[in-house]
Design a protein around this motif. Structure first.
Motif, PDB file in Angstrom:
ATOM      1  N   LEU A  61      32.388  33.067  41.147  1.00  0.00           N
ATOM      2  CA  LEU A  61      33.803  33.448  41.244  1.00  0.00           C
ATOM      3  C   LEU A  61      34.616  32.816  40.113  1.00  0.00           C
ATOM      4  CD1 LEU A  61      34.059  33.128  45.112  1.00  0.00           C
ATOM      5  CD2 LEU A  61      34.506  35.219  43.821  1.00  0.00           C
ATOM      6  N   MET A  62      34.315  31.576  39.757  1.00  0.00           N
ATOM      7  CA  MET A  62      35.021  30.939  38.645  1.00  0.00           C
ATOM      8  C   MET A  62      34.739  31.668  37.336  1.00  0.00           C
ATOM      9  SD  MET A  62      37.068  28.524  39.459  1.00  0.00           S
ATOM     10  CE  MET A  62      37.282  27.753  37.846  1.00  0.00           C
ATOM     11  N   LEU A  63      33.497  32.087  37.139  1.00  0.00           N
ATOM     12  CA  LEU A  63      33.163  32.854  35.943  1.00  0.00           C
ATOM     13  C   LEU A  63      33.982  34.134  35.875  1.00  0.00           C
ATOM     14  CD1 LEU A  63      29.260  32.666  35.562  1.00  0.00           C
ATOM     15  CD2 LEU A  63      30.966  31.870  33.934  1.00  0.00           C
ATOM     16  N   ALA A  64      34.070  34.844  37.004  1.00  0.00           N
ATOM     17  CA  ALA A  64      34.809  36.106  37.024  1.00  0.00           C
ATOM     18  C   ALA A  64      36.289  35.890  36.762  1.00  0.00           C
ATOM     19  CB  ALA A  64      34.603  36.800  38.374  1.00  0.00           C
ATOM     20  N   LEU A  65      36.861  34.840  37.339  1.00  0.00           N
ATOM     21  CA  LEU A  65      38.286  34.574  37.143  1.00  0.00           C
ATOM     22  C   LEU A  65      38.582  34.200  35.694  1.00  0.00           C
ATOM     23  CD1 LEU A  65      38.926  32.591  40.448  1.00  0.00           C
ATOM     24  CD2 LEU A  65      39.891  34.824  39.861  1.00  0.00           C
ATOM     25  N   CYS A  79      35.035  41.068  43.428  1.00  0.00           N
ATOM     26  CA  CYS A  79      35.484  42.332  44.021  1.00  0.00           C
ATOM     27  C   CYS A  79      35.278  42.324  45.537  1.00  0.00           C
ATOM     28  CB  CYS A  79      34.719  43.492  43.382  1.00  0.00           C
ATOM     29  SG  CYS A  79      35.310  45.122  43.875  1.00  0.00           S
ATOM     30  N   LEU A  80      34.146  41.776  46.001  1.00  0.00           N
ATOM     31  CA  LEU A  80      33.913  41.675  47.442  1.00  0.00           C
ATOM     32  C   LEU A  80      34.981  40.804  48.114  1.00  0.00           C
ATOM     33  CD1 LEU A  80      30.032  41.204  47.816  1.00  0.00           C
ATOM     34  CD2 LEU A  80      31.386  43.217  48.408  1.00  0.00           C
ATOM     35  N   GLY A  81      35.378  39.749  47.429  1.00  0.00           N
ATOM     36  CA  GLY A  81      36.372  38.864  48.016  1.00  0.00           C
ATOM     37  C   GLY A  81      37.775  39.413  47.970  1.00  0.00           C
ATOM     38  N   ASN A  82      38.138  40.093  46.867  1.00  0.00           N
ATOM     39  CA  ASN A  82      39.529  40.517  46.668  1.00  0.00           C
ATOM     40  C   ASN A  82      39.842  41.931  47.138  1.00  0.00           C
ATOM     41  OD1 ASN A  82      40.436  38.131  45.635  1.00  0.00           O
ATOM     42  ND2 ASN A  82      40.370  38.758  43.491  1.00  0.00           N
ATOM     43  N   ASP A  83      38.886  42.856  46.956  1.00  0.00           N
ATOM     44  CA  ASP A  83      39.205  44.281  47.102  1.00  0.00           C
ATOM     45  C   ASP A  83      38.762  44.913  48.414  1.00  0.00           C
ATOM     46  OD1 ASP A  83      40.152  43.956  44.569  1.00  0.00           O
ATOM     47  OD2 ASP A  83      38.454  44.923  43.572  1.00  0.00           O
ATOM     48  N   MET A  99      38.572  29.900  48.327  1.00  0.00           N
ATOM     49  CA  MET A  99      38.976  30.751  49.453  1.00  0.00           C
ATOM     50  C   MET A  99      38.073  31.981  49.561  1.00  0.00           C
ATOM     51  SD  MET A  99      43.138  30.557  49.042  1.00  0.00           S
ATOM     52  CE  MET A  99      43.389  31.815  50.305  1.00  0.00           C
ATOM     53  N   ASN A 100      37.770  32.612  48.432  1.00  0.00           N
ATOM     54  CA  ASN A 100      36.911  33.793  48.464  1.00  0.00           C
ATOM     55  C   ASN A 100      35.487  33.431  48.882  1.00  0.00           C
ATOM     56  OD1 ASN A 100      38.486  36.118  47.734  1.00  0.00           O
ATOM     57  ND2 ASN A 100      38.702  35.256  45.694  1.00  0.00           N
ATOM     58  N   ALA A 101      34.990  32.281  48.411  1.00  0.00           N
ATOM     59  CA  ALA A 101      33.647  31.849  48.802  1.00  0.00           C
ATOM     60  C   ALA A 101      33.580  31.599  50.304  1.00  0.00           C
ATOM     61  CB  ALA A 101      33.254  30.597  48.024  1.00  0.00           C
ATOM     62  N   ASP A 102      34.581  30.951  50.851  1.00  0.00           N
ATOM     63  CA  ASP A 102      34.611  30.706  52.303  1.00  0.00           C
ATOM     64  C   ASP A 102      34.669  32.020  53.076  1.00  0.00           C
ATOM     65  OD1 ASP A 102      34.523  27.996  51.880  1.00  0.00           O
ATOM     66  OD2 ASP A 102      36.697  27.697  52.052  1.00  0.00           O
ATOM     67  N   LEU A 103      35.457  32.988  52.587  1.00  0.00           N
ATOM     68  CA  LEU A 103      35.561  34.285  53.263  1.00  0.00           C
ATOM     69  C   LEU A 103      34.207  34.993  53.291  1.00  0.00           C
ATOM     70  CD1 LEU A 103      37.167  36.687  54.449  1.00  0.00           C
ATOM     71  CD2 LEU A 103      37.643  37.390  52.095  1.00  0.00           C
TER      72      LEU A 103
END
Length: 472
Positions: free
Chosen positions: A275-279, A350-354, A301-305
């Motif tokens: 996720l850090m790489l993507a951000l 994308c899985l975390g945000n969209d 937050m996205n990793a926990d989700l």
């Protein structure tokens, strides 16, 4: 007895009047080391001279595996396909990574074993030779195993599947689940109303004209990085392979819902780092770190989700996240196709945000769309080395003159990176021709929107060309 060999070059002691030579004639050809790919292909020609040679080698392997039943299928005299199936003892999982390397064999281990070899082959060159001139796929299972394994290696060399860790070292190794589910009825979860509705939407809203084009077209080649040139009847079309592959993958996710084979990543990768790489990739200026703390919070937050959703993601979509937050398995959408692993960080984000996690139908639809985008045949991230993209692989090198004078700067190619790019682009084009278009003919129901959104563009009509020629 030792023998000394002396090689003489040039002239002997006789005095011979030398003719006037041009610069090119005065300089003898330099001896250089052949590229390894050239060496491999020369060696392959010694083992696999014709398609029948490959069939012979594969059948002999089957016989050496104590097979009692062997099936051989060929297409176009073996130029398009050679498929040999048997009921032999199979290949252990641990041996697959070196299966297609030269001089790897189970028939002997030391020179003295040659005196007692009873097998039909023993040199360990046949499969390696085939990978230098074609694409090799091996599907195997050993006695007592619930899982089979599929291994493939392409003539373009090693695939780079790296994201923080190197997932696959020399080629793709697929780990397959048993097709018989031990825990539940295989149709139990696929009967969800929301999935039935989404599949019904696909089946009732397709464009019949485009379906006919896809089903009966001839692939000509890639016109550029995105569009392929197709012929259907007397018409030529440009087709957007990114849009087509994205839609095909989306539809396949819904149709295979809860019945996925999986790709096992040899080294699971932490969600937080992905996720850090993507951000960071989304930043316009990656050198600015003033929002680093915010990125870390969003990633956490996205990793926990996603860790909270791991049971559903594994059961329905073949995506497995370990309890410690490492991504370790992703689904197989099309057989013999592995997505561009450089796009995994974008996929996880994308899985975390969209994804709409609140409503079932929207949740499944948005997850399928995210998977479809990840598996779509996007252009590789490395620039296309054909044409102007070749300049991206030049680097400035400082060199000193032989006399120790001043330094000069010269441009030279980064050959390692250039080879990696050439392999990635060649592999993509091969996948488009041999995996994407055959799969579209079988599975894709093109939505009506593709008739107007630029996915298909007619570029020529032979009837009109004939009329022009008649006037001339």
């Amino acid at each position: 007895m030792d023998t000394d060999v002396e090689l003489s070059t040039g002239t002997g002691p006789m005095e011979i009047e030398e003719p006037t030579l041009t610069t090119n004639q005065m300089e003898p050809p330099r001896i250089h080391r052949l590229d390894q790919t050239v060496v491999n292909r020369i060696a392959a020609g010694e083992v696999v001279q014709r398609p029948v040679s490959a069939v012979k080698e594969l059948v002999e392997n089957s016989l050496d595996a104590d097979s009692t039943s062997i099936s051989v299928v060929v297409k176009d005299g073996g130029l398009k396909l050679i498929q040999v199936s048997d009921d032999g003892h199979g290949i252990p999982y641990e041996d697959l990574p070196i299966l297609c390397e030269r001089h790897t064999t189970s028939k002997l281990s030391k020179f003295e074993d040659l005196q007692s070899v009873k097998s039909m082959g023993f040199r360990g060159e046949a499969l390696a030779s085939m990978t230098y001139v074609g694409h090799v796929t091996v599907t195997t299972i050993t006695k007592g195993q619930l899982h089979g394994y599929r291994y493939w290696k392409t003539q373009f060399g090693d695939s780079n599947l790296r994201i923080i860790h190197e997932f696959e070292e020399s080629s793709q190794l697929l780990m397959y689940r048993s097709s018989i589910r031990q825990r539940r009825n295989p149709r139990e979860t696929a009967d969800l109303t929301s999935i039935q509705e989404l599949v019904k939407d696909i089946d009732s809203n397709f464009h019949s004209g485009l379906l006919d084009i896809i089903g009966h077209c001839t692939y000509i080649g890639m016109a550029d990085d995105v569009f392929a040139l197709l012929q259907h009847s007397t018409h030529l079309y440009l087709a957007n392979v990114v849009n087509l592959s994205k839609e095909l993958m989306y539809q396949q996710v819904l149709r295979r819902f809860s019945h996925f084979n999986v790709i096992q990543l040899s080294e699971p990768s932490p969600l937080q780092e992905l996720l850090m790489l993507a951000l960071k990739e989304e930043d316009l200026d990656p050198e600015v770190n003033e929002n680093e703390g915010l990125k870390e919070k969003i990633a956490e937050m996205n990793a926990d989700l996603l860790k909270q959703k791991t049971e559903m993601l594994e059961e329905y979509f073949g995506i497995y996240i370990e309890p410690n937050g490492n991504l370790s398995r992703i689904p197989v959408i099309l057989d013999q196709y592995t997505p561009d692993m450089d796009r995994v960080p974008e996929f996880v984000l994308c899985l975390g945000n969209d994804v709409d996690w609140d409503e079932e139908k929207n949740c499944f639809q948005t997850i399928a769309a995210a998977i479809g985008n990840f598996y779509a045949m996007h252009p590789p991230l490395l620039p296309n080395p054909s044409g102007n993209g070749l300049q991206c692989y030049k680097r400035r090198v400082l060199s000193c003159s032989p006399g120790g004078g001043s330094e000069t700067a010269e441009d030279e190619f980064d050959h390692e990176l250039l080879l990696e790019a050439e392999n990635a682009w060649a592999q993509r084009e091969w996948s488009i021709q041999h995996i994407l278009f055959p799969s579209m003919r079988l599975f894709l129901k093109p939505p009506t929107s593709m008739a107007t959104n630029g996915t298909f563009v007619q570029v020529a009509s032979l009837e009109k060309l004939y009329k022009i020629f008649e006037r001339c």
